[in-house]
Design a protein around this motif. Structure first.
Motif, short mmCIF file in Angstrom:
data_model
loop_
_atom_site.label_atom_id
_atom_site.label_comp_id
_atom_site.label_asym_id
_atom_site.label_seq_id
_atom_site.Cartn_x
_atom_site.Cartn_y
_atom_site.Cartn_z
N SER A 218 -25.89 -87.31 17.49
CA SER A 218 -27.35 -87.16 17.58
C SER A 218 -27.91 -86.37 16.40
N ASN A 219 -27.14 -85.46 15.86
CA ASN A 219 -27.60 -84.69 14.69
C ASN A 219 -27.77 -85.60 13.48
N LEU A 220 -26.84 -86.56 13.34
CA LEU A 220 -26.96 -87.53 12.24
C LEU A 220 -28.19 -88.40 12.44
N LEU A 221 -28.41 -88.86 13.67
CA LEU A 221 -29.60 -89.67 13.96
C LEU A 221 -30.88 -88.89 13.69
N ALA A 222 -30.88 -87.61 14.05
CA ALA A 222 -32.06 -86.77 13.80
C ALA A 222 -32.28 -86.60 12.31
N GLN A 223 -31.18 -86.45 11.56
CA GLN A 223 -31.28 -86.28 10.11
C GLN A 223 -31.84 -87.54 9.45
N ILE A 224 -31.45 -88.71 9.95
CA ILE A 224 -31.93 -89.98 9.38
C ILE A 224 -33.38 -90.23 9.75
N GLY A 225 -33.76 -89.98 11.02
CA GLY A 225 -35.12 -90.29 11.48
C GLY A 225 -35.40 -91.77 11.33
N THR A 226 -36.46 -92.13 10.65
CA THR A 226 -36.76 -93.54 10.41
C THR A 226 -35.99 -94.09 9.21
N GLY A 227 -35.38 -93.22 8.45
CA GLY A 227 -34.62 -93.67 7.29
C GLY A 227 -35.49 -94.30 6.22
N GLY A 228 -36.80 -94.04 6.30
CA GLY A 228 -37.70 -94.65 5.33
C GLY A 228 -37.93 -96.12 5.60
N GLN A 229 -37.51 -96.61 6.79
CA GLN A 229 -37.66 -98.03 7.11
C GLN A 229 -39.01 -98.30 7.76
N LYS A 230 -39.49 -99.49 7.58
CA LYS A 230 -40.71 -99.93 8.25
C LYS A 230 -40.39 -100.29 9.69
N SER A 231 -41.29 -99.98 10.61
CA SER A 231 -41.04 -100.28 12.01
C SER A 231 -40.87 -101.79 12.22
N PRO A 232 -39.80 -102.20 12.91
CA PRO A 232 -39.60 -103.63 13.18
C PRO A 232 -40.31 -104.08 14.45
N LEU A 233 -40.91 -103.15 15.20
CA LEU A 233 -41.47 -103.47 16.51
C LEU A 233 -42.94 -103.87 16.44
N GLN A 234 -43.27 -104.88 17.20
CA GLN A 234 -44.66 -105.34 17.36
C GLN A 234 -45.02 -105.22 18.85
N ALA A 235 -46.26 -104.92 19.10
CA ALA A 235 -46.70 -104.82 20.49
C ALA A 235 -46.83 -106.20 21.11
N VAL A 236 -46.44 -106.31 22.39
CA VAL A 236 -46.60 -107.53 23.16
C VAL A 236 -47.85 -107.36 24.02
N THR A 237 -48.75 -108.27 23.94
CA THR A 237 -50.02 -108.16 24.68
C THR A 237 -50.10 -109.17 25.82
N ASN A 238 -50.77 -108.74 26.87
CA ASN A 238 -51.11 -109.61 27.99
C ASN A 238 -49.89 -110.32 28.61
N ARG A 239 -48.82 -109.55 28.80
CA ARG A 239 -47.62 -110.09 29.43
C ARG A 239 -47.22 -109.18 30.59
N ASP A 240 -46.71 -109.77 31.67
CA ASP A 240 -46.18 -108.98 32.76
C ASP A 240 -44.94 -108.23 32.32
N ARG A 241 -44.67 -107.16 32.97
CA ARG A 241 -43.50 -106.34 32.65
C ARG A 241 -42.25 -107.18 32.86
N LEU A 242 -41.35 -107.15 31.89
CA LEU A 242 -40.12 -107.93 31.96
C LEU A 242 -39.04 -107.10 32.66
N VAL A 243 -38.59 -107.60 33.80
CA VAL A 243 -37.60 -106.89 34.60
C VAL A 243 -36.32 -107.71 34.64
N GLY A 244 -35.20 -107.01 34.52
CA GLY A 244 -33.91 -107.68 34.46
C GLY A 244 -33.32 -108.00 35.81
N PRO A 245 -32.11 -108.56 35.85
CA PRO A 245 -31.47 -109.00 37.10
C PRO A 245 -31.19 -107.87 38.09
#
Length: 393
Positions: free
Chosen positions: A149-176
């Motif tokens: 976890s210390n390594l992950l904290a040190q990296i943070g975003t790593g200077g990367q652009k966020s790969p996530l996009q918001a999903v709109t107007n969809r019901d919550r996806l629940v697994g099996p």
């Protein structure tokens, strides 16, 4: 008269000696040649006979022996050594040949061992280059699924652009199992999927445990050929917080591997209409499409090479893979309401969460979509779909 008698006696003695010599020579000539040992025996007998005759006649043994020896010694000479003389040399030769044979046996055994080892090496290289699924090295799996976890904290975003996009107007996806579902849509041949799996495995391992995660490589005929990676086909994952539902649609030879069911196909059609690989849906809150980690960074490296570089915060591979993993972790934390707290309440994850868009979920009386893992259903649409510059048929 006395003088004449004495002279006659002397010539008589000389005549006797000559007769004895003639008799000895006649005896030698009358014998046929035999083996070397027979000739020697005959010579000895002739000598004895000559000596006996000389003694009988009253002659000097010395003169007779000298004459006899002069005639008998030459046939006795032989240039071939006796069997007794050759015996030590024969024994030495046998020992020398025996030692050489032992060395030849040892050398032959070594050649066989080296050939077997070489065969195993060739087979292992062929296995790696063929991309056939195999067991991931336990050390590699441990490294990727238990990043400090210390390594992950040190990296943070790593200077990367966020790969996530918001999903709109969809019901919550629940697994099996009724938990927020993380749905993965990919293919083994895809180099972009190969790169993304590294980040996804790191992120998912913070919420659960992989008990099986095979290794493979991307296609050898696509861009970034033979990118070292994992495959979720045949993997096993458990979590108290999320349901992970992976679908590897095609193998590395672009042959059908797993078919989506009807609900899965509807989800892909709605959020990823091109059918591109990879596609990730986090509980219908966030999604990612296409490249998240540059596969060019992993080109030519083995699983072990990549795992080692992940642990070094100064490498581009570490910054890229762990930076994207932290984004995915933050997105999953939003879906789990920041559970577990040991992961989601970390300051660097909270900081990333604040960067992510928040979109209200659709309110509907209908049940949330329930995607079941690895079930058979409708095949992908037969029409051509463009994916990361590659056309899918």
């Amino acid at each position: 008269m006395a003088k004449k008698r004495k002279k006659h006696s002397g010539s008589s003695s000389s005549a006797v000696q000559r007769r004895a010599q003639i008799q000895a020579q006649a005896q030698l000539q009358s014998r046929s040649p035999q083996s070397a040992s027979g000739a020697a025996a005959g010579g000895a007998q002739s000598g004895n006979a000559a000596s006996s005759s000389a003694s009988t006649a009253g002659t000097s043994p010395k003169s007779v022996s000298t004459a006899t020896a002069r005639n008998t010694t030459r046939p006795e000479v032989s240039s071939r050594p006796s069997s007794t003389a050759r015996q030590p040399q024969r024994r030495y030769t046998r020992r020398r040949v025996s030692g050489r044979t032992r060395w030849l046996i040892v050398a032959g055994a070594l050649i066989v061992v080296l050939a077997i080892i070489g065969g195993f090496i060739v087979l292992s290289q062929q296995h790696s280059s063929s991309g056939a699924r195999g067991g991931t090295d336990p050390e590699v799996l441990k490294t990727v699924t238990s990043v400090d976890s210390n390594l992950l904290a040190q990296i943070g975003t790593g200077g990367q652009k966020s790969p996530l996009q918001a999903v709109t107007n969809r019901d919550r996806l629940v697994g099996p199992h009724g938990k927020p579902e993380v749905f993965y849509w990919g293919a083994e041949f895809c180099p972009y999927c190969a790169a993304e799996r590294w980040s996804l495995v790191v992120a998912l391992s913070r919420f659960g445990h992989f008990s099986a995660l095979p290794e493979t490589t991307s296609s050898s005929s696509d861009v970034y050929p033979d990118t070292a990676t994992f495959t979720f086909y045949g993997s096993s994952y458990t979590s108290s917080y999320i349901d992970f539902v992976p679908l590897e649609v095609e193998d590395r030879n672009q042959q059908a591997l797993q078919n989506p069911n009807q609900e899965q196909q509807q989800l892909v059609n709605a959020l990823n209409p091109s059918g591109g690989f990879p596609f990730l849906d986090i509980a219908n809150i966030y999604m990612s499409q296409g490249q998240t980690v540059d596969p060019g960074l992993l080109s030519g490296l083995s699983q072990k090479d990549i795992a080692i570089q992940i642990t070094n915060s100064s490498t581009s591979i570490s910054k890229s893979i762990l930076g994207v993993a932290n984004y995915l972790t933050a997105g999953i934390c939003v879906a789990t309401n920041d559970q577990p707290a040991s992961v989601c309440k970390a300051s660097f994850i909270q900081a990333i969460e604040k960067q992510l868009p928040r979109v209200a979920l659709a309110h509907s009386a209908s049940l949330a979509v329930n995607l079941t893992s690895l079930s058979e259903g409708l095949p992908p649409e037969s029409s051509s779909r463009l994916r990361n510059g590659h056309r899918m048929n």
